[in-house]
Design a protein around this motif. Structure first.
Motif, mmCIF file in Angstrom:
data_model
loop_
_atom_site.group_PDB
_atom_site.id
_atom_site.type_symbol
_atom_site.label_atom_id
_atom_site.label_comp_id
_atom_site.label_asym_id
_atom_site.label_seq_id
_atom_site.Cartn_x
_atom_site.Cartn_y
_atom_site.Cartn_z
ATOM 1 N N ALA A 5 -73.681 5.295 -46.491
ATOM 2 C CA ALA A 5 -72.684 6.250 -46.008
ATOM 3 C C ALA A 5 -73.300 7.625 -45.774
ATOM 4 O O ALA A 5 -72.984 8.297 -44.787
ATOM 5 N N THR A 6 -74.194 8.050 -46.646
ATOM 6 C CA THR A 6 -74.892 9.320 -46.466
ATOM 7 C C THR A 6 -75.784 9.272 -45.232
ATOM 8 O O THR A 6 -75.857 10.241 -44.470
ATOM 9 N N ALA A 7 -76.434 8.147 -45.012
ATOM 10 C CA ALA A 7 -77.306 7.998 -43.841
ATOM 11 C C ALA A 7 -76.507 8.052 -42.553
ATOM 12 O O ALA A 7 -76.961 8.630 -41.552
ATOM 13 N N ILE A 8 -75.324 7.469 -42.542
ATOM 14 C CA ILE A 8 -74.481 7.539 -41.341
ATOM 15 C C ILE A 8 -74.029 8.978 -41.111
ATOM 16 O O ILE A 8 -73.982 9.450 -39.971
ATOM 17 N N GLY A 9 -73.712 9.695 -42.178
ATOM 18 C CA GLY A 9 -73.344 11.103 -42.038
ATOM 19 C C GLY A 9 -74.469 11.948 -41.474
ATOM 20 O O GLY A 9 -74.245 12.811 -40.624
ATOM 21 N N ILE A 10 -75.681 11.689 -41.921
ATOM 22 C CA ILE A 10 -76.838 12.430 -41.399
ATOM 23 C C ILE A 10 -77.088 12.088 -39.935
ATOM 24 O O ILE A 10 -77.487 12.947 -39.141
ATOM 25 N N SER A 11 -76.818 10.854 -39.556
ATOM 26 C CA SER A 11 -77.049 10.457 -38.166
ATOM 27 C C SER A 11 -76.100 11.159 -37.199
ATOM 28 O O SER A 11 -76.388 11.238 -36.009
ATOM 29 N N MET A 12 -75.008 11.695 -37.699
ATOM 30 C CA MET A 12 -74.074 12.386 -36.823
ATOM 31 C C MET A 12 -74.546 13.781 -36.413
ATOM 32 O O MET A 12 -73.873 14.466 -35.656
ATOM 33 N N PHE A 13 -75.710 14.196 -36.899
ATOM 34 C CA PHE A 13 -76.310 15.440 -36.433
ATOM 35 C C PHE A 13 -77.007 15.275 -35.079
ATOM 36 O O PHE A 13 -77.412 16.259 -34.471
ATOM 37 N N SER A 14 -77.150 14.058 -34.610
ATOM 38 C CA SER A 14 -77.879 13.832 -33.358
ATOM 39 C C SER A 14 -77.232 14.500 -32.143
ATOM 40 O O SER A 14 -77.965 15.028 -31.297
ATOM 41 N N PRO A 15 -75.894 14.533 -31.980
ATOM 42 C CA PRO A 15 -75.354 15.273 -30.828
ATOM 43 C C PRO A 15 -75.688 16.759 -30.865
ATOM 44 O O PRO A 15 -75.966 17.362 -29.823
ATOM 45 N N LEU A 16 -75.696 17.335 -32.057
ATOM 46 C CA LEU A 16 -76.049 18.743 -32.190
ATOM 47 C C LEU A 16 -77.512 18.984 -31.817
ATOM 48 O O LEU A 16 -77.838 19.932 -31.101
ATOM 49 N N ILE A 17 -78.385 18.098 -32.254
ATOM 50 C CA ILE A 17 -79.810 18.231 -31.958
ATOM 51 C C ILE A 17 -80.076 18.048 -30.465
ATOM 52 O O ILE A 17 -80.761 18.862 -29.835
ATOM 53 N N VAL A 18 -79.523 16.991 -29.875
ATOM 54 C CA VAL A 18 -79.753 16.720 -28.450
ATOM 55 C C VAL A 18 -79.121 17.811 -27.590
ATOM 56 O O VAL A 18 -79.729 18.273 -26.615
ATOM 57 N N GLY A 19 -77.918 18.258 -27.936
ATOM 58 C CA GLY A 19 -77.278 19.330 -27.165
ATOM 59 C C GLY A 19 -78.058 20.628 -27.222
ATOM 60 O O GLY A 19 -78.194 21.328 -26.216
ATOM 61 N N THR A 20 -78.613 20.945 -28.381
ATOM 62 C CA THR A 20 -79.410 22.165 -28.516
ATOM 63 C C THR A 20 -80.705 22.072 -27.718
ATOM 64 O O THR A 20 -81.083 23.029 -27.025
ATOM 65 N N ILE A 21 -81.372 20.940 -27.789
ATOM 66 C CA ILE A 21 -82.644 20.790 -27.068
ATOM 67 C C ILE A 21 -82.422 20.800 -25.556
ATOM 68 O O ILE A 21 -83.135 21.502 -24.819
ATOM 69 N N LEU A 22 -81.426 20.041 -25.076
ATOM 70 C CA LEU A 22 -81.150 20.038 -23.632
ATOM 71 C C LEU A 22 -80.670 21.401 -23.148
ATOM 72 O O LEU A 22 -81.069 21.864 -22.077
#
Length: 121
Positions: A5-22
Motif C-alpha cells: 500500500a505504501t508503494a502504491i502511494g509512492i507511485s502516485m508521485f509519477s504524474p507530478l514528476i512527469v508534469g514537472t519535467i515536461l
C-alpha cells in the motif's frame, strides 16, 4: 500488505514528476511560463489513469509474478505501459502526445512501485 500500500502511494508521485519535467522542458524551449503550469495541471488531472492502471494492471501482474517467483522490472513496466496506453485510449483521447505521456507516467509509476518495495527498511 502495508508495504504494498505504501508503494502504491509512492507511485502516485509519477504524474507530478512527469508534469514537472515536461513543463520545464517546454518552458525552456518556448520561454512561456504558462506552458509549464498547463502541462503540470494536465499531468495531474490525468492521474486517475495512473491509479486505474496500478489497480488493474500492475498490482495483479505483481502478485501473479511474485507468487511464481518470476518478478522482473521489465514485466511490470510493460504491463504498466500497455495498460496506460489502453486506458488513455478508452478514457481520455485517441492519440497524440497525451497517449505517450500517460504511458510514460504509468511506466514511471510501476518503477516507483517496485523501487519502493525493494529498498531496505
Amino acid at each position: 500488505m502495508k508495504k504494498v500500500a505504501t508503494a502504491i502511494g509512492i507511485s502516485m508521485f509519477s504524474p507530478l514528476i512527469v508534469g514537472t519535467i515536461l513543463g520545464a522542458y517546454f518552458y525552456i524551449v518556448t520561454g512561456q511560463g504558462q506552458v509549464f503550469l498547463q502541462l503540470l495541471t494536465t499531468a495531474i488531472s490525468n492521474a486517475h489513469i495512473v491509479g486505474i492502471v496500478m489497480a488493474l494492471c500492475v498490482l495483479p501482474t505483481y502478485l501473479f509474478l511474485y507468487k511464481r517467483d518470476k518478478l522482473s522490472y521489465a514485466a511490470l513496466t510493460t504491463a504498466a505501459m500497455l495498460g496506460g496506453a489502453v486506458f488513455t485510449f478508452f478514457f481520455s483521447i485517441s492519440g497524440g502526445p497525451i497517449l505517450i505521456a500517460n504511458a510514460v507516467m504509468c511506466a514511471l509509476a510501476s518503477a516507483l512501485f517496485l523501487y519502493s518495495l525493494r529498498r531496505p527498511q
